[in-house]
Design a protein around this motif. Structure first.
Motif, PDB file in Angstrom:
ATOM      1  N   ASN A 187     -11.170 -23.877  14.578  1.00  0.00           N
ATOM      2  CA  ASN A 187      -9.814 -23.672  14.076  1.00  0.00           C
ATOM      3  C   ASN A 187      -9.468 -22.186  13.939  1.00  0.00           C
ATOM      4  O   ASN A 187     -10.323 -21.385  13.606  1.00  0.00           O
ATOM      5  CB  ASN A 187      -9.673 -24.337  12.698  1.00  0.00           C
ATOM      6  N   PRO A 188      -8.202 -21.831  14.156  1.00  0.00           N
ATOM      7  CA  PRO A 188      -7.795 -20.441  13.929  1.00  0.00           C
ATOM      8  C   PRO A 188      -7.793 -20.121  12.445  1.00  0.00           C
ATOM      9  O   PRO A 188      -7.618 -21.003  11.602  1.00  0.00           O
ATOM     10  CB  PRO A 188      -6.379 -20.399  14.512  1.00  0.00           C
ATOM     11  N   LYS A 189      -7.975 -18.834  12.117  1.00  0.00           N
ATOM     12  CA  LYS A 189      -8.009 -18.438  10.717  1.00  0.00           C
ATOM     13  C   LYS A 189      -7.622 -16.973  10.591  1.00  0.00           C
ATOM     14  O   LYS A 189      -7.564 -16.228  11.567  1.00  0.00           O
ATOM     15  CB  LYS A 189      -9.393 -18.661  10.121  1.00  0.00           C
ATOM     16  N   VAL A 190      -7.384 -16.544   9.354  1.00  0.00           N
ATOM     17  CA  VAL A 190      -7.152 -15.135   9.056  1.00  0.00           C
ATOM     18  C   VAL A 190      -7.492 -14.903   7.590  1.00  0.00           C
ATOM     19  O   VAL A 190      -7.311 -15.787   6.745  1.00  0.00           O
ATOM     20  CB  VAL A 190      -5.689 -14.735   9.362  1.00  0.00           C
ATOM     21  N   CYS A 191      -8.032 -13.725   7.303  1.00  0.00           N
ATOM     22  CA  CYS A 191      -8.426 -13.390   5.927  1.00  0.00           C
ATOM     23  C   CYS A 191      -7.338 -12.623   5.181  1.00  0.00           C
ATOM     24  O   CYS A 191      -7.227 -12.730   3.957  1.00  0.00           O
ATOM     25  CB  CYS A 191      -9.711 -12.576   5.939  1.00  0.00           C
ATOM     26  N   GLY A 192      -6.587 -11.825   5.901  1.00  0.00           N
ATOM     27  CA  GLY A 192      -5.525 -11.035   5.281  1.00  0.00           C
ATOM     28  C   GLY A 192      -4.734 -10.320   6.353  1.00  0.00           C
ATOM     29  O   GLY A 192      -5.193 -10.179   7.492  1.00  0.00           O
ATOM     30  N   LEU A 193      -3.544  -9.866   6.003  1.00  0.00           N
ATOM     31  CA  LEU A 193      -2.756  -9.092   6.965  1.00  0.00           C
ATOM     32  C   LEU A 193      -1.699  -8.280   6.234  1.00  0.00           C
ATOM     33  O   LEU A 193      -1.288  -8.628   5.123  1.00  0.00           O
ATOM     34  CB  LEU A 193      -2.110  -9.997   8.014  1.00  0.00           C
ATOM     35  N   TYR A 194      -1.301  -7.182   6.872  1.00  0.00           N
ATOM     36  CA  TYR A 194      -0.158  -6.436   6.361  1.00  0.00           C
ATOM     37  C   TYR A 194       0.610  -5.812   7.515  1.00  0.00           C
ATOM     38  O   TYR A 194       0.069  -5.592   8.602  1.00  0.00           O
ATOM     39  CB  TYR A 194      -0.559  -5.380   5.323  1.00  0.00           C
ATOM     40  N   VAL A 195       1.896  -5.576   7.272  1.00  0.00           N
ATOM     41  CA  VAL A 195       2.782  -4.933   8.240  1.00  0.00           C
ATOM     42  C   VAL A 195       3.273  -3.636   7.613  1.00  0.00           C
ATOM     43  O   VAL A 195       3.748  -3.632   6.468  1.00  0.00           O
ATOM     44  CB  VAL A 195       3.972  -5.837   8.600  1.00  0.00           C
ATOM     45  N   MET A 196       3.134  -2.545   8.343  1.00  0.00           N
ATOM     46  CA  MET A 196       3.549  -1.253   7.814  1.00  0.00           C
ATOM     47  C   MET A 196       4.434  -0.522   8.819  1.00  0.00           C
ATOM     48  O   MET A 196       4.359  -0.747  10.027  1.00  0.00           O
ATOM     49  CB  MET A 196       2.331  -0.390   7.498  1.00  0.00           C
ATOM     50  N   LYS A 197       5.278   0.333   8.310  1.00  0.00           N
ATOM     51  CA  LYS A 197       6.090   1.183   9.162  1.00  0.00           C
ATOM     52  C   LYS A 197       5.292   2.437   9.472  1.00  0.00           C
ATOM     53  O   LYS A 197       4.831   3.135   8.557  1.00  0.00           O
ATOM     54  CB  LYS A 197       7.400   1.545   8.469  1.00  0.00           C
ATOM     55  N   GLY A 198       5.075   2.716  10.758  1.00  0.00           N
ATOM     56  CA  GLY A 198       4.275   3.862  11.136  1.00  0.00           C
ATOM     57  C   GLY A 198       3.627   3.649  12.487  1.00  0.00           C
ATOM     58  O   GLY A 198       4.070   2.826  13.290  1.00  0.00           O
ATOM     59  N   THR A 199       2.548   4.366  12.725  1.00  0.00           N
ATOM     60  CA  THR A 199       1.848   4.311  14.003  1.00  0.00           C
ATOM     61  C   THR A 199       0.364   4.031  13.773  1.00  0.00           C
ATOM     62  O   THR A 199      -0.101   3.966  12.631  1.00  0.00           O
ATOM     63  CB  THR A 199       2.006   5.633  14.773  1.00  0.00           C
ATOM     64  N   LEU A 200      -0.381   3.925  14.860  1.00  0.00           N
ATOM     65  CA  LEU A 200      -1.811   3.643  14.765  1.00  0.00           C
ATOM     66  C   LEU A 200      -2.555   4.684  13.934  1.00  0.00           C
ATOM     67  O   LEU A 200      -3.506   4.372  13.225  1.00  0.00           O
ATOM     68  CB  LEU A 200      -2.422   3.591  16.169  1.00  0.00           C
ATOM     69  N   GLU A 201      -2.104   5.944  14.043  1.00  0.00           N
ATOM     70  CA  GLU A 201      -2.780   7.025  13.322  1.00  0.00           C
ATOM     71  C   GLU A 201      -2.660   6.880  11.813  1.00  0.00           C
ATOM     72  O   GLU A 201      -3.450   7.473  11.057  1.00  0.00           O
ATOM     73  CB  GLU A 201      -2.207   8.386  13.751  1.00  0.00           C
ATOM     74  N   ASP A 202      -1.688   6.092  11.345  1.00  0.00           N
ATOM     75  CA  ASP A 202      -1.478   5.929   9.906  1.00  0.00           C
ATOM     76  C   ASP A 202      -2.371   4.857   9.295  1.00  0.00           C
ATOM     77  O   ASP A 202      -2.464   4.748   8.068  1.00  0.00           O
ATOM     78  CB  ASP A 202      -0.018   5.563   9.630  1.00  0.00           C
ATOM     79  N   VAL A 203      -3.030   4.071  10.118  1.00  0.00           N
ATOM     80  CA  VAL A 203      -3.821   2.938   9.624  1.00  0.00           C
ATOM     81  C   VAL A 203      -5.208   3.406   9.198  1.00  0.00           C
ATOM     82  O   VAL A 203      -5.923   4.032   9.988  1.00  0.00           O
ATOM     83  CB  VAL A 203      -3.955   1.848  10.710  1.00  0.00           C
ATOM     84  N   PRO A 204      -5.629   3.120   7.974  1.00  0.00           N
ATOM     85  CA  PRO A 204      -6.981   3.510   7.535  1.00  0.00           C
ATOM     86  C   PRO A 204      -8.037   2.707   8.277  1.00  0.00           C
ATOM     87  O   PRO A 204      -7.861   1.515   8.545  1.00  0.00           O
ATOM     88  CB  PRO A 204      -6.977   3.187   6.041  1.00  0.00           C
ATOM     89  N   LYS A 205      -9.122   3.363   8.630  1.00  0.00           N
ATOM     90  CA  LYS A 205     -10.188   2.721   9.395  1.00  0.00           C
ATOM     91  C   LYS A 205     -11.220   2.091   8.462  1.00  0.00           C
ATOM     92  O   LYS A 205     -11.412   2.530   7.330  1.00  0.00           O
ATOM     93  CB  LYS A 205     -10.864   3.751  10.313  1.00  0.00           C
ATOM     94  N   LEU A 206     -11.900   1.076   8.975  1.00  0.00           N
ATOM     95  CA  LEU A 206     -12.997   0.465   8.232  1.00  0.00           C
ATOM     96  C   LEU A 206     -14.189   1.417   8.185  1.00  0.00           C
ATOM     97  O   LEU A 206     -14.282   2.348   8.977  1.00  0.00           O
ATOM     98  CB  LEU A 206     -13.410  -0.849   8.898  1.00  0.00           C
ATOM     99  N   GLN A 207     -15.089   1.153   7.254  1.00  0.00           N
ATOM    100  CA  GLN A 207     -16.291   1.977   7.141  1.00  0.00           C
ATOM    101  C   GLN A 207     -17.156   1.820   8.392  1.00  0.00           C
ATOM    102  O   GLN A 207     -17.151   0.761   9.023  1.00  0.00           O
ATOM    103  CB  GLN A 207     -17.090   1.567   5.898  1.00  0.00           C
ATOM    104  N   PRO A 208     -17.890   2.859   8.781  1.00  0.00           N
ATOM    105  CA  PRO A 208     -18.738   2.770   9.974  1.00  0.00           C
ATOM    106  C   PRO A 208     -19.871   1.774   9.785  1.00  0.00           C
ATOM    107  O   PRO A 208     -20.317   1.523   8.663  1.00  0.00           O
ATOM    108  CB  PRO A 208     -19.260   4.196  10.147  1.00  0.00           C
ATOM    109  N   HIS A 209     -20.326   1.230  10.888  1.00  0.00           N
ATOM    110  CA  HIS A 209     -21.438   0.282  10.885  1.00  0.00           C
ATOM    111  C   HIS A 209     -22.434   0.734  11.940  1.00  0.00           C
ATOM    112  O   HIS A 209     -22.143   0.657  13.141  1.00  0.00           O
ATOM    113  CB  HIS A 209     -20.915  -1.125  11.198  1.00  0.00           C
ATOM    114  N   PRO A 210     -23.598   1.250  11.541  1.00  0.00           N
ATOM    115  CA  PRO A 210     -24.558   1.802  12.509  1.00  0.00           C
ATOM    116  C   PRO A 210     -24.913   0.843  13.633  1.00  0.00           C
ATOM    117  O   PRO A 210     -25.025   1.233  14.791  1.00  0.00           O
ATOM    118  CB  PRO A 210     -25.789   2.115  11.645  1.00  0.00           C
ATOM    119  N   GLY A 211     -25.070  -0.426  13.315  1.00  0.00           N
ATOM    120  CA  GLY A 211     -25.419  -1.401  14.341  1.00  0.00           C
ATOM    121  C   GLY A 211     -24.336  -1.542  15.385  1.00  0.00           C
ATOM    122  O   GLY A 211     -24.603  -1.632  16.579  1.00  0.00           O
ATOM    123  N   LEU A 212     -23.068  -1.554  14.935  1.00  0.00           N
ATOM    124  CA  LEU A 212     -21.955  -1.683  15.873  1.00  0.00           C
ATOM    125  C   LEU A 212     -21.815  -0.438  16.723  1.00  0.00           C
ATOM    126  O   LEU A 212     -21.525  -0.516  17.923  1.00  0.00           O
ATOM    127  CB  LEU A 212     -20.656  -1.934  15.106  1.00  0.00           C
TER     128      LEU A 212
END
Length: 278
Positions: A187-212
């Protein structure tokens, strides 16, 4: 009483900051967000000041799950793990509607974490903005593994009553429909979402993951293979298909080769028997 020069300087600086704040200072990230929801969960304000509302689909569509509450979520701060520990899923496609009244550049951030399945090809689905597919064959576990935060970030724009996303354009009626489309796997799912006015550069990034990061480096290295004289040439990329990885059922089957031989024996033996009786 005369003020010291330092006091005048401080007063002037404070006045300048106040004027900048009143005349076009850059808004905070929270001010740029026009709509946010903690899917399957309660209201939450994250470390960036973004206020996520309680899920408006509660009791109306799909099912809420807090199964992930028993797990720590990698790549997310402890304060905001709740945004990936709860989710909404449905046995069919489902959607959220986001009202947008102003034209401009926008970004929708979709939050996911696989907290149940422990291998890929168990949950695969698509995401659409209005009539446009913006995420195809999303396999969260294949992307980041188990109990790990993953954001899908999709920029779009609204200009003169038109929605533009991924090079496609359609008429915009004031509502952005974020649809999670059922695929062949679960089944499709989602945990959360938001819509903001701005560009990709304005979006905060997730913490780094060494394995990834190591996995991404290995994938980049695989894109090249050693050529003559130590030169590296691009290697053929192997696309991962979303369908079941079923081997060719005829790959090891030699019955087609044996069939003419068996037919020959079947004809020869009765003929030989008849000749012997003559």
């Amino acid at each position: 009483m005369r003020q010291a020069p330092g006091c005048w300087l401080l007063s002037g600086l404070l006045l300048l900051l106040a004027l900048c704040g009143a005349n076009g200072a850059l808004p905070s990230l929270a001010d740029q967000v026009i709509w946010a929801v903690n899917c399957g969960g309660e209201a939450h304000t994250d470390t960036h000041g973004i206020h996520y509302m309680k899920d408006p689909l509660e009791g109306k569509l799909g099912k809420a799950s807090d199964y992930g509450m028993r797990l720590p979520i990698l790549r997310s701060s402890p304060e905001d793990q709740i945004l990936y520990q709860t989710e909404r899923y449905n046995e069919d496609s489902f959607s959220y509607e986001v009202p947008i009244r102003e034209e401009g550049d926008y970004v929708v951030v979709l939050k996911f974490a696989e907290v149940y399945f422990a291998q890929s090809q168990q949950k695969v689905f698509d995401v659409k903005l209005n009539s446009h597919f913006v995420v195809k064959d999303l396999d969260i576990f294949d992307k980041v593994g188990h109990s790990t935060a993953h954001d899908e970030i999709v920029p779009f724009s609204i200009v003169k009553g038109k929605l533009s996303v991924n090079g496609e354009v359609s008429t915009f009626n004031g509502k952005l429909t974020v649809e999670f489309v059922k695929g062949y796997y679960d089944n499709p799912k989602v945990c959360g979402l938001y819509v903001m006015k701005g560009t990709l550069e304005d979006v905060p990034k997730l913490q780094p993951h060494p394995g990834l990061e190591k996995k991404e480096e290995e994938e980049e290295e695989e894109e090249y293979e050693e050529g003559g004289e130590g030169k590296k040439t691009p290697a053929a990329k192997h696309r991962v298909q979303s369908g079941p990885r079923t081997p060719n059922p005829y790959a090891a089957d030699n019955s087609s080769l044996m069939f003419p031989i068996l037919v020959s024996f079947g004809v020869f033996i009765p003929t030989l028997f008849c000749l012997c009786r003559l």
